[in-house]
Design a protein around this motif. Structure first.
Motif, mmCIF file in Angstrom:
data_model
loop_
_atom_site.group_PDB
_atom_site.id
_atom_site.type_symbol
_atom_site.label_atom_id
_atom_site.label_comp_id
_atom_site.label_asym_id
_atom_site.label_seq_id
_atom_site.Cartn_x
_atom_site.Cartn_y
_atom_site.Cartn_z
ATOM 1 N N VAL A 71 0.876 -1.167 0.000
ATOM 2 C CA VAL A 71 0.000 0.000 0.000
ATOM 3 C C VAL A 71 0.917 1.221 0.000
ATOM 4 C CG1 VAL A 71 -0.212 0.122 2.531
ATOM 5 C CG2 VAL A 71 -2.070 0.999 1.120
ATOM 6 N N GLY A 72 0.448 2.311 -0.605
ATOM 7 C CA GLY A 72 1.308 3.487 -0.644
ATOM 8 C C GLY A 72 0.591 4.680 -1.236
ATOM 9 N N PHE A 73 1.338 5.765 -1.373
ATOM 10 C CA PHE A 73 0.768 6.992 -1.922
ATOM 11 C C PHE A 73 1.859 7.849 -2.534
ATOM 12 C CE2 PHE A 73 2.150 8.331 2.246
ATOM 13 C CZ PHE A 73 2.576 9.642 2.082
ATOM 14 N N ALA A 74 1.400 8.778 -3.367
ATOM 15 C CA ALA A 74 2.300 9.777 -3.942
ATOM 16 C C ALA A 74 1.620 11.133 -3.801
ATOM 17 C CB ALA A 74 2.572 9.471 -5.406
ATOM 18 N N PRO A 75 2.303 12.090 -3.193
ATOM 19 C CA PRO A 75 1.733 13.438 -3.061
ATOM 20 C C PRO A 75 1.972 14.249 -4.326
ATOM 21 C CG PRO A 75 3.821 13.311 -1.898
ATOM 22 C CD PRO A 75 3.572 11.954 -2.485
ATOM 23 N N ARG A 76 1.119 14.059 -5.305
ATOM 24 C CA ARG A 76 1.245 14.806 -6.562
ATOM 25 C C ARG A 76 0.772 16.254 -6.364
ATOM 26 N NH1 ARG A 76 4.542 11.164 -7.942
ATOM 27 N NH2 ARG A 76 3.716 9.219 -8.741
ATOM 28 N N LYS A 77 1.113 17.106 -7.292
ATOM 29 C CA LYS A 77 0.784 18.534 -7.153
ATOM 30 C C LYS A 77 -0.722 18.773 -7.017
ATOM 31 C CE LYS A 77 2.155 22.981 -9.004
ATOM 32 N NZ LYS A 77 3.167 23.397 -8.052
ATOM 33 N N ALA A 78 -1.521 18.165 -7.870
ATOM 34 C CA ALA A 78 -2.967 18.410 -7.863
ATOM 35 C C ALA A 78 -3.711 17.579 -6.820
ATOM 36 C CB ALA A 78 -3.545 18.114 -9.241
ATOM 37 N N GLU A 79 -3.225 16.369 -6.560
ATOM 38 C CA GLU A 79 -3.940 15.463 -5.663
ATOM 39 C C GLU A 79 -3.023 14.331 -5.213
ATOM 40 O OE1 GLU A 79 -7.173 14.209 -8.139
ATOM 41 O OE2 GLU A 79 -5.823 13.448 -9.668
ATOM 42 N N PHE A 80 -3.496 13.585 -4.245
ATOM 43 C CA PHE A 80 -2.778 12.387 -3.805
ATOM 44 C C PHE A 80 -3.181 11.217 -4.683
ATOM 45 C CE2 PHE A 80 -2.523 14.783 0.141
ATOM 46 C CZ PHE A 80 -1.230 14.504 0.567
ATOM 47 N N SER A 81 -2.209 10.416 -5.063
ATOM 48 C CA SER A 81 -2.469 9.121 -5.679
ATOM 49 C C SER A 81 -2.262 8.108 -4.556
ATOM 50 C CB SER A 81 -1.472 8.836 -6.802
ATOM 51 O OG SER A 81 -1.609 9.793 -7.828
ATOM 52 N N ILE A 82 -3.300 7.351 -4.247
ATOM 53 C CA ILE A 82 -3.228 6.364 -3.175
ATOM 54 C C ILE A 82 -3.349 4.990 -3.820
ATOM 55 C CG2 ILE A 82 -4.296 5.534 -1.040
ATOM 56 C CD1 ILE A 82 -5.273 8.449 -0.609
ATOM 57 N N TYR A 83 -2.312 4.177 -3.651
ATOM 58 C CA TYR A 83 -2.218 2.900 -4.349
ATOM 59 C C TYR A 83 -2.805 1.777 -3.495
ATOM 60 C CZ TYR A 83 0.784 5.871 -7.054
ATOM 61 O OH TYR A 83 1.260 6.917 -7.809
ATOM 62 N N LEU A 84 -3.870 1.184 -4.032
ATOM 63 C CA LEU A 84 -4.617 0.135 -3.341
ATOM 64 C C LEU A 84 -4.750 -1.077 -4.270
ATOM 65 C CD1 LEU A 84 -7.389 2.511 -1.953
ATOM 66 C CD2 LEU A 84 -5.475 1.538 -0.636
ATOM 67 N N MET A 85 -3.629 -1.633 -4.713
ATOM 68 C CA MET A 85 -3.628 -2.693 -5.709
ATOM 69 C C MET A 85 -4.455 -3.903 -5.294
ATOM 70 S SD MET A 85 -0.810 -0.684 -6.025
ATOM 71 C CE MET A 85 0.597 -1.320 -5.173
ATOM 72 N N GLY A 86 -4.475 -4.233 -4.018
ATOM 73 C CA GLY A 86 -5.209 -5.402 -3.545
ATOM 74 C C GLY A 86 -6.711 -5.253 -3.611
ATOM 75 N N THR A 87 -7.210 -4.043 -3.811
ATOM 76 C CA THR A 87 -8.662 -3.847 -3.922
ATOM 77 C C THR A 87 -9.153 -4.163 -5.329
ATOM 78 O OG1 THR A 87 -8.545 -1.491 -4.500
ATOM 79 C CG2 THR A 87 -8.670 -2.050 -2.135
ATOM 80 N N TYR A 88 -8.250 -4.454 -6.234
ATOM 81 C CA TYR A 88 -8.617 -4.739 -7.623
ATOM 82 C C TYR A 88 -9.012 -6.202 -7.826
ATOM 83 C CZ TYR A 88 -8.454 -4.648 -12.710
ATOM 84 O OH TYR A 88 -8.775 -4.736 -14.034
#
Length: 142
Positions: A71-88
């Motif tokens: 699980v993880g995230f990236a603080p991009r300029k416009a918004e956060f990208s929150i990675y939830l690969m297991g929810t797929y």
């Protein structure tokens, strides 16, 4: 096979977070670190410009393989990208959709959640999504 470009351990997480100019986004990033550390039981690790927690090795039927974070995230300029690969995974699709309906203001890619700020979403629901993601990835990949 091409070498994986995004790898763990590419920098100092604290310095990366301190480098976020917007104080609100910086505070949200620190809150995400606390939440994801607790959910995963793993410390934050910088993977390029993403903050990841835990690690697993995947191998597809095509032969493509690599490593990623649970699980993880990236603080991009416009918004956060929150990675939830297991929810797929199909077995949690119904639960994922029910949680997303309660989450608040967001948009969802395949396995990546986008939010502008944590105050826009129900953090308890976000926690549940992160728990599902971590649990499903650990079941699938050990």
């Amino acid at each position: 096979m091409a070498e994986q470009k995004t790898k763990p351990g590419s920098g100092d997480v604290a310095a990366f977070i301190e480098g976020i100019e917007d104080a609100g986004k910086r505070a949200d990033a620190q809150a995400l670190i606390a939440l994801m550390s607790e959910v995963s039981g793993e410390p934050p690790v910088l993977w390029g410009t993403m903050v990841g927690f835990g690690q697993y090795h995947y191998r597809y039927e095509t032969g493509h393989e690599g490593d990623s974070f649970l699980v993880g995230f990236a603080p991009r300029k416009a918004e956060f990208s929150i990675y939830l690969m297991g929810t797929y995974f199909p077995e949690v699709a119904e639960k994922r959709e029910a949680l997303l309906a309660r989450l608040g203001k967001h948009r969802m890619g395949k396995a990546c959640l986008y939010v502008k700020r944590l105050s826009d979403v129900d953090v308890g629901v976000l926690r549940e999504l992160a728990e599902i993601s971590v649990g499903e990835l650990r079941k699938a990949y050990g």
